[in-house]
Scaffold this motif. Structure first.
Motif, PDB file in Angstrom:
ATOM      1  N   LYS A 100       1.108  -1.539  -0.297  1.00 35.82           N
ATOM      2  CA  LYS A 100      -0.593   0.146  -0.002  1.00 35.82           C
ATOM      3  C   LYS A 100       0.934   1.233   0.230  1.00 35.82           C
ATOM      4  O   LYS A 100       0.751   1.914  -0.591  1.00 35.82           O
ATOM      5  CB  LYS A 100      -0.963  -0.132   0.983  1.00 35.82           C
TER       6      LYS A 100
ATOM      7  N   GLN B 246       7.512  -0.016 -13.936  1.00 39.54           N
ATOM      8  CA  GLN B 246       6.529  -0.360 -15.506  1.00 39.54           C
ATOM      9  C   GLN B 246       6.629  -1.251 -15.787  1.00 39.54           C
ATOM     10  O   GLN B 246       5.977  -2.455 -15.847  1.00 39.54           O
ATOM     11  CB  GLN B 246       5.625   0.727 -15.654  1.00 39.54           C
TER      12      GLN B 246
ATOM     13  N   ARG C 149      -5.244  -1.786  -2.720  1.00 35.84           N
ATOM     14  CA  ARG C 149      -5.401  -0.149  -2.366  1.00 35.84           C
ATOM     15  C   ARG C 149      -7.363   0.031  -1.391  1.00 35.84           C
ATOM     16  O   ARG C 149      -7.430   0.757  -0.400  1.00 35.84           O
ATOM     17  CB  ARG C 149      -6.410   0.852  -3.909  1.00 35.84           C
TER      18      ARG C 149
ATOM     19  N   ASP D  56      -2.959  -5.567 -11.429  1.00 35.98           N
ATOM     20  CA  ASP D  56      -3.889  -4.381 -11.751  1.00 35.98           C
ATOM     21  C   ASP D  56      -5.023  -4.709 -11.202  1.00 35.98           C
ATOM     22  O   ASP D  56      -5.436  -4.256  -9.903  1.00 35.98           O
ATOM     23  CB  ASP D  56      -4.383  -3.764 -13.478  1.00 35.98           C
TER      24      ASP D  56
ATOM     25  N   LEU E 243       2.526   1.762  -3.537  1.00 35.71           N
ATOM     26  CA  LEU E 243       1.365   2.048  -4.304  1.00 35.71           C
ATOM     27  C   LEU E 243       1.219   3.776  -4.541  1.00 35.71           C
ATOM     28  O   LEU E 243       0.877   4.357  -5.397  1.00 35.71           O
ATOM     29  CB  LEU E 243      -0.216   1.431  -4.527  1.00 35.71           C
ATOM     30  N   ALA E 244       1.553   4.208  -2.932  1.00 34.54           N
ATOM     31  CA  ALA E 244       0.993   5.714  -2.606  1.00 34.54           C
ATOM     32  C   ALA E 244       1.977   6.459  -2.761  1.00 34.54           C
ATOM     33  O   ALA E 244       1.701   7.737  -3.424  1.00 34.54           O
ATOM     34  CB  ALA E 244       0.093   5.885  -1.255  1.00 34.54           C
TER      35      ALA E 244
ATOM     36  N   PRO F   3       4.010   9.470 -10.299  1.00 37.16           N
ATOM     37  CA  PRO F   3       3.984   8.974 -11.485  1.00 37.16           C
ATOM     38  C   PRO F   3       5.457   7.985 -12.263  1.00 37.16           C
ATOM     39  O   PRO F   3       6.183   8.868 -12.532  1.00 37.16           O
ATOM     40  CB  PRO F   3       2.647   8.904 -11.923  1.00 37.16           C
TER      41      PRO F   3
ATOM     42  N   GLU G 275       4.094   6.025  -5.749  1.00 35.78           N
ATOM     43  CA  GLU G 275       3.663   5.511  -6.973  1.00 35.78           C
ATOM     44  C   GLU G 275       2.504   7.185  -7.473  1.00 35.78           C
ATOM     45  O   GLU G 275       2.614   7.548  -8.590  1.00 35.78           O
ATOM     46  CB  GLU G 275       3.278   4.804  -7.756  1.00 35.78           C
ATOM     47  N   ASP G 276       1.710   7.092  -6.914  1.00 39.50           N
ATOM     48  CA  ASP G 276       1.080   8.165  -6.442  1.00 39.50           C
ATOM     49  C   ASP G 276       1.501   9.441  -6.688  1.00 39.50           C
ATOM     50  O   ASP G 276       0.676  10.669  -7.217  1.00 39.50           O
ATOM     51  CB  ASP G 276      -0.749   7.660  -5.869  1.00 39.50           C
ATOM     52  N   ALA G 277       2.398   8.977  -5.374  1.00 39.29           N
ATOM     53  CA  ALA G 277       3.008  10.775  -5.610  1.00 39.29           C
ATOM     54  C   ALA G 277       3.515  11.111  -6.293  1.00 39.29           C
ATOM     55  O   ALA G 277       4.112  12.586  -6.985  1.00 39.29           O
ATOM     56  CB  ALA G 277       3.226  10.653  -3.796  1.00 39.29           C
TER      57      ALA G 277
END
Length: 763
Positions: free
Chosen positions: A301, A317, A335, A328, A304-305, A311, A307-309
């Motif tokens: 988690k 990737q 998430r 996915d 992923l956070a 990209p 990566e979101d911050a």
């Protein structure tokens, strides 16, 4: 960060604790004690000096690697104990068994049975007198062969511990299939079969992807459920070197194990005197038993956070798109998982997991290490799947300095699988057996350890041949199994020392003494070497140097070949006598049967550092159903098969002491945990003792909280304060094995769930 009450940085001052580091003077004292007890021969020091070195003896303890450039002393406390234990000058032969009946020996402690000495001659159990009596090898082989021939092949089970070399193991697997069955359970069924089955499904290989070289290049190592200090101490040298060059180590384990806290190198004069030990783990988190899935979900988690911050800067990737499948769906599930659930199931705070994630995110190359703390759970498949997930997210499998690495216990447990000891047709290619020996190999899968035990209980299994080991003692549901074992028509034990399994004889029962790894192996073709595989898929030759305990002791290969030759019908393509005379011929057969792994095996046998048989996943060749590495979508956050119910419900974790190797008990000191004396203890946090209305030193029983019609209970345990998570108790294996139901196991591999059994304490 605020300390969690059960995950504080410092050891709880009110619980047993040895402030000394792993290694150091304590290790040397442990070796000295076992030397005095076993009274080994003068050649012992010579063997120890060459242990794990080219041309020497390969340690019969753990499966850790033997480096191409070894240290001056390339052995640890455990390895020295195992070697000296095998070089015992005491002897167990006809006089011993004439003096002691089986019934009398059942009253002895396991330690005392093995410390009686080395077995010296073949023995047959005499039901009339209750004693084992001497028998000739010819008589033993002839009767065992007749008994096997008189039953359906599927009624016989051939078990192997991790001791026997590749040569004897290959012939054992060949013998079983020539006889017409694949009932070949092995000691990995009790520990790392979870790896063999589930890692194969995830990344296409049944073994780890790392080699020793990776530890010279990794930036971080994440440990899950592995006790290096007691189970593979030579690994500590590698960890110290990694830490010294700046590698960060993060550990998740319900128990604070000294080997992953600090280490003093016994070969470093400075560390033994003035400079002090090396701190191993930068962060150590006492996760709840079964809580590793939740902890890894939290780590994912955080990735992923991040990566979101930012990209495109955190996840690999390109690797995910080209080399994996299922990302996915897995990411969506992670998430959607709430931090409240993660904290509740892991027993860790969000801040702790985020702290660990920062280490992972800062590292370009990460290694995931695990042991039986992940494999011996009902949902062990998901433990492994989640660790693979975490590594795949940043491309940390299939590149230098990265990978997934189970640490195997027995010195050749992995190698035995490689050369065919296993219940599946895939373990030994049928086309090769037909080509080389004219054998039409059985196609029906055989029995693993759990299924074989079920067969003994219901009468389907009539014979158990044990190539090493102490299976009765190692099994779950031990009391039920010990009671059922004498129902066998035939039980045969190939062994170096007396153990508990020998005291549950079948109708026809033999103890056949074999050479140990340290013993010289002289056959008609001259002095022989044997070989084994380490946890990193490297193969080594080993040459014994001690005189055998008697001239009646045969090699494991000679015993296997002797039984096989005496079992009708004969097959002229199976040249048992020739193979016994010259092990080079067996290795040539291994190379022809498994050419991708063992080409030119004889030529490479004594190569320093061993020869590498390769690993497709290391090259990003994913031999899975999809042809790609597989992300695993979590279906639960707990590896447990069920939560213990009620106020008094607890989760049992079984442990080995540092004075123990598997079921072999060298002594009664668990120095690295600050414990000594009796092994009949139940460890529990002081706050839990108070909550349950118990007292330190109180005698209690443990009962299993699984309702299957069987009452499982172990009595006479002493309540002992120890730094453990809430809801957790711990005690020693194999003493607490009776509490683990045979049916309570990892769902895909049937590995017993020794690290997560629901129990309650009965005052």
């Amino acid at each position: 960060m605020e300390d969690h009450p059960y995950n504080a940085t410092q050891q709880d001052p009110d619980t047993p604790f040895d402030g000394a580091p792993a290694g150091g003077w304590g290790s040397l004292k442990g070796v000295a004690r076992i030397t005095g007890e076993a009274k080994p021969s003068a050649v012992a020091m010579k063997i120890l000096g060459g242990l794990n070195k080219p041309g020497g003896v390969m340690c019969s303890s753990c499966a850790w690697a033997k480096p191409a450039k070894p240290n001056t002393f390339e052995f640890c406390e455990n390895g020295a104990k195992a070697t000296l234990w095998e070089l015992d000058r005491r002897r167990v032969g006809a006089e011993f068994f004439a003096e002691h009946s089986v019934e009398t020996l059942r009253g002895w402690h396991d330690h005392d049975l093995e410390s009686s000495g080395r077995l010296t001659e073949p023995m047959r159990y005499d039901p009339g007198s209750g004693h084992y009596k001497p028998v000739s090898w010819d008589e033993a082989f002839a009767e065992i062969g007749r008994e096997l021939a008189a039953m359906s092949p599927k009624e016989a089970v051939f078990y192997a511990s991790g001791h026997a070399g590749l040569e004897a193991s290959y012939l054992y697997a060949l013998f079983a299939r020539a006889m017409g069955h694949q009932n070949l359970p092995q000691s990995s069924n009790m520990c790392h079969e979870t790896t063999s089955v589930n890692l194969k499904a995830a990344i296409g290989t049944p073994v780890g992807t790392c080699t020793l070289e990776d530890f010279d290049h990794c930036d971080t190592i994440f440990f899950f459920g592995q006790n290096t200090g007691s189970n593979s101490p030579r690994f500590l040298h590698v960890l110290k070197e990694a830490v010294d060059r700046g590698c960060k180590i993060v550990t998740f384990n319900p128990v604070r194990e000294r080997g992953l806290i600090e280490f003093a190198d016994p070969q470093s004069p400075a560390q033994m005197t003035v400079s002090g030990p090396t701190t191993i783990s930068d962060h150590y988190y006492q996760v709840k038993p079964g809580g590793d899935i939740a902890a890894m979900a939290g780590l994912m988690k955080c990735v992923l956070a991040a990566e979101d911050a930012a990209p495109g800067t955190v996840l690999d990737q390109d690797f995910i798109a080209a080399e994996t499948t299922g990302f996915d769906e897995t990411a969506a599930r992670i998430r959607a998982t709430d931090w409240t659930e993660i904290e509740a199931e892991s027993g860790l705070t969000r801040a702790m997991i985020e702290e660990a994630a920062e280490v992972y995110l800062s590292a370009d190359r990460a290694i995931g290490i695990y042991g039986m703390g992940l494999t011996q759970h009902v949902n062990g498949w998901l433990n492994l799947g989640m660790l693979v997930n975490l590594l795949l997210m940043r491309g940390n499998i299939g590149k230098l300095g990265a990978g997934i690495s189970p640490v195997r216990g027995h010195s050749n447990v992995q190698g035995q699988r490689t050369v065919g000891v296993g219940e599946k047709s895939a373990h030994m290619p049928a086309d090769k057996l037909k080509e080389l020996f004219g054998i039409d190999a059985p196609t029906e899968e055989g029995l693993n350890a759990v299924h074989a035990c079920e067969g003994i209980l219901d009468g389907r299994v009539k014979a158990m041949i044990s190539l090493g080991g102490n299976l009765v003692r190692a099994l779950p549901d031990r009391e039920r199994m010990e009671a059922a074992w004498p129902k066998l028509r035939l039980s045969v034990h190939v062994a170096t020392k007396l153990n508990r399994s020998h005291l549950a004889p079948g109708k026809v029962s033999y103890i056949l003494p074999c050479l140990g790894r340290t013993d010289r192996d002289i056959q008609a073709g001259g002095e022989q070497a044997v070989s084994m595989e380490d946890t990193f898929s490297h193969i080594y030759g080993s040459i014994g140097q001690a005189e055998p305990p008697s001239d009646q002791v045969k090699s494991e290969l000679a015993v296997v070949a002797g039984i096989a030759k005496a079992t009708p019908p004969p097959n002229p393509a199976l040249r048992w006598d020739e193979w016994t005379a010259n092990y080079d011929l067996v290795r040539a057969l291994i190379a022809r049967t498994f050419p991708d792994d063992f080409a030119e095996m004889n030529e490479k046998l004594m190569q320093p550092g061993g020869f590498y048989r390769g690993n497709p996943a290391r090259e990003r060749n994913w031999q899975t159903d999809s042809g790609k590495a597989q992300f695993t979508t979590p279906t639960t956050l707990s590896a447990l098969g069920g939560k213990p119910a009620g106020k008094d419900g607890m989760t049992l974790v079984t442990l080995r002491s540092n004075d123990q190797f598997n079921t072999t008990i060298y002594g009664f000191s668990d120095r690295l945990r600050g414990l000594s004396g009796g092994r009949e203890v139940v460890l529990i946090h002081p706050a839990e003792i108070e909550r349950l209305g118990l007292e330190e030193g109180q005698r209690v029983a443990l009962e299993t909280l699984i309702d299957d019609g069987v009452n499982r209970r172990v009595e006479g345990l002493t309540v002992t304060s120890y730094d453990l998570p809430p809801g957790c108790v711990a005690g020693y294996y194999p003493e607490l094995n009776p509490l683990v139901p045979l049916s309570y196991h990892e769902k895909n591999s049937q590995t017993p769930a020794y690290k997560g059994t629901p129990v309650r304490i009965v005052a």
